[in-house]
Each structure stands twice: as structure tokens, then as C-alpha cells.
Design a protein around this motif. Structure first.
Motif, PDB file in Angstrom:
ATOM      1  N   SER A  36       0.778  -1.338   0.052  1.00  0.00           N
ATOM      2  CA  SER A  36      -0.145   0.214   0.121  1.00  0.00           C
ATOM      3  C   SER A  36       0.803   1.358  -0.058  1.00  0.00           C
ATOM      4  CB  SER A  36      -0.984   0.003   1.029  1.00  0.00           C
ATOM      5  OG  SER A  36      -0.058  -0.040   2.452  1.00  0.00           O
ATOM      6  N   MET A  38       2.948   4.444  -1.399  1.00  0.00           N
ATOM      7  CA  MET A  38       3.046   4.971  -2.464  1.00  0.00           C
ATOM      8  C   MET A  38       4.175   5.941  -2.245  1.00  0.00           C
ATOM      9  SD  MET A  38       0.537   3.825  -4.210  1.00  0.00           S
ATOM     10  CE  MET A  38       0.185   5.158  -5.598  1.00  0.00           C
ATOM     11  N   THR A  40       6.638   9.091  -3.764  1.00  0.00           N
ATOM     12  CA  THR A  40       6.937  10.245  -4.847  1.00  0.00           C
ATOM     13  C   THR A  40       8.201   9.977  -5.559  1.00  0.00           C
ATOM     14  OG1 THR A  40       5.659  11.519  -3.417  1.00  0.00           O
ATOM     15  CG2 THR A  40       6.770  12.508  -5.209  1.00  0.00           C
ATOM     16  N   THR A  44       5.648  12.108  -9.720  1.00  0.00           N
ATOM     17  CA  THR A  44       4.186  11.357  -9.466  1.00  0.00           C
ATOM     18  C   THR A  44       4.161  10.459  -8.216  1.00  0.00           C
ATOM     19  OG1 THR A  44       4.383   9.637 -10.988  1.00  0.00           O
ATOM     20  CG2 THR A  44       3.631  11.580 -11.915  1.00  0.00           C
ATOM     21  N   GLN A  45       3.145   9.869  -7.824  1.00  0.00           N
ATOM     22  CA  GLN A  45       3.040   8.967  -6.850  1.00  0.00           C
ATOM     23  C   GLN A  45       2.673   7.304  -7.453  1.00  0.00           C
ATOM     24  OE1 GLN A  45       3.286   9.327  -3.824  1.00  0.00           O
ATOM     25  NE2 GLN A  45       1.485  10.444  -2.861  1.00  0.00           N
ATOM     26  N   MET A  46       3.848   6.874  -7.206  1.00  0.00           N
ATOM     27  CA  MET A  46       3.907   5.316  -7.648  1.00  0.00           C
ATOM     28  C   MET A  46       3.804   4.278  -6.539  1.00  0.00           C
ATOM     29  SD  MET A  46       6.738   6.086 -10.339  1.00  0.00           S
ATOM     30  CE  MET A  46       6.340   4.488 -11.516  1.00  0.00           C
ATOM     31  N   PRO A  47       3.293   3.293  -6.867  1.00  0.00           N
ATOM     32  CA  PRO A  47       3.609   2.169  -5.908  1.00  0.00           C
ATOM     33  C   PRO A  47       4.868   1.752  -5.596  1.00  0.00           C
ATOM     34  CG  PRO A  47       1.958   1.629  -7.671  1.00  0.00           C
ATOM     35  CD  PRO A  47       2.539   2.785  -8.020  1.00  0.00           C
ATOM     36  N   ASN A  82       4.293   6.537   6.684  1.00  0.00           N
ATOM     37  CA  ASN A  82       3.030   5.857   6.625  1.00  0.00           C
ATOM     38  C   ASN A  82       2.596   5.379   8.215  1.00  0.00           C
ATOM     39  OD1 ASN A  82       0.874   3.821   6.253  1.00  0.00           O
ATOM     40  ND2 ASN A  82       1.900   3.654   4.330  1.00  0.00           N
TER      41      ASN A  82
END
Length: 183
Positions: A36, A38, A40, A44-47, A82
Motif C-alpha cells: 500500500s 506510495m 513520490t 508522481t505517486q507510484m506504488p 505511513n
């Protein structure tokens, strides 16, 4: 009338439940724990699994090797920031190491509660699919598309499929609970 589409929906709910189970911590390192997260990267936000290789070389350690060493700090901060993970990563310039702390008895009980919540979410989804299937059978019976006996047979098939998937969910949940509570 065919109930296979409803059986497929029940199977999808079960598959989703299994995916959710992987995210519940057990005190043992598992690469899926970080699915879960993510990061930066490249603006961009990437897994996390798209910008690095995530492995669990030891029972208490997750190792993350970024494809691009420039993303090392972004990966470490994404894990640290997180709050649901509660993990503290460290990096040595090439890889990020995430030690998995042992769980206390209280934390284990909290994770069992989280697990039970996920079981209930799955059961709600399954009951929704069952209700849709029964409604479709009832509607087909009203429209005279199926007879009374066929409607009863279809409802029985739906209930049997529901019972089968429910047993699989219960089995997976029991196994996960044992895994969580095992020290």
C-alpha cells in the motif's frame, strides 16, 4: 438462468479478502506488507513495487532495492511517513532495510481485531452478492423465465456457493489468526 456470474463475484470477494490478509502484520517480514506504500518518484505517486524490488531475506527484515538509487530517500520517507505501518526504515546508500519489530501481546490482539474487521467486510460483500443472486432468481420467476422448481434449485445453488466461500474465508481467517498469535 445461470448463477456462475454470482459465483465469480463471490470468488472475487474472497480473492480481495486474501489480498487484505497479506497486509495484516504477523511479526514476520512479508514483502506484501508494503504493497500500500506510495512513493513520490519522477514527479508522481507510484506504488513501491514499481520503483524498487521488495524482498524479505530474513524473518524480521524487509529489504528494498530501488531501480534508481536517486529514489532511495523518497522510498525511506514514504515508509517512515505511513502511520499505519509503524516502521522505521534505514538506508545504507544502496538499499533500504526495514526491521520488523516483534509484536507485543496487546498488538497481537489489536491485529486480531483488524483481521476480524476484514472478515466482516468480506462477509458483507458476500451477502450482497447472495442478495443480488436471489433477487435475480426471484425476478426471473416473476417474469416466468424459470419455473418454481428451477427457482428453488437456483436458490439452493446460490446458498451452497455462499456456504463454500464462507468456509474458505473462515479457514483463511483462522490460519491468519493462528499466525498472528504465534510468537
Amino acid at each position: 438462468m445461470d448463477i456462475r456470474q454470482y459465483e465469480d463475484k463471490m470468488k472475487q470477494a474472497y480473492e480481495h479478502f486474501l489480498g487484505e490478509l497479506k497486509k495484516v502484520r504477523t511479526g514476520r517480514a512479508n514483502a506484501a506488507m508494503l504493497d500500500s506504500v506510495m512513493v513520490t518518484a519522477y514527479g508522481t505517486q507510484m506504488p513501491l513495487n514499481q520503483v524498487s524490488n521488495v524482498t524479505a531475506p530474513e524473518a524480521q527484515l524487509i529489504q528494498i532495492t530501488p531501480f534508481d538509487p536517486g529514489n532511495l530517500q523518497a522510498i525511506a520517507s514514504a515508509i517512515r511517513d505511513n502511520p499505519t505501518l509503524g516502521l522505521n526504515p534505514s538506508d545504507d546508500g544502496r538499499v533500504v532495510r526495514v526491521p520488523i519489530p516483534a509484536l507485543t501481546e496487546d498488538r497481537r490482539r489489536e491485529y486480531v481485531k483488524v483481521l476480524n474487521g476484514k472478515v466482516e467486510d468480506c462477509m458483507i460483500a458476500l451477502r450482497g452478492v447472495r442478495r443480488d443472486a436471489i433477487d435475480a432468481v426471484t425476478q426471473a420467476k416473476k417474469d416466468k423465465a424459470v419455473g418454481e422448481d428451477d427457482a428453488k434449485r437456483l436458490e439452493k445453488q446460490v446458498d451452497e456457493a455462499m456456504a463454500k466461500v464462507k468456509a474458505e474465508v473462515d479457514s483463511a481467517a483462522k490460519a491468519k489468526e493462528n499466525e498472528i498469535m504465534t510468537i
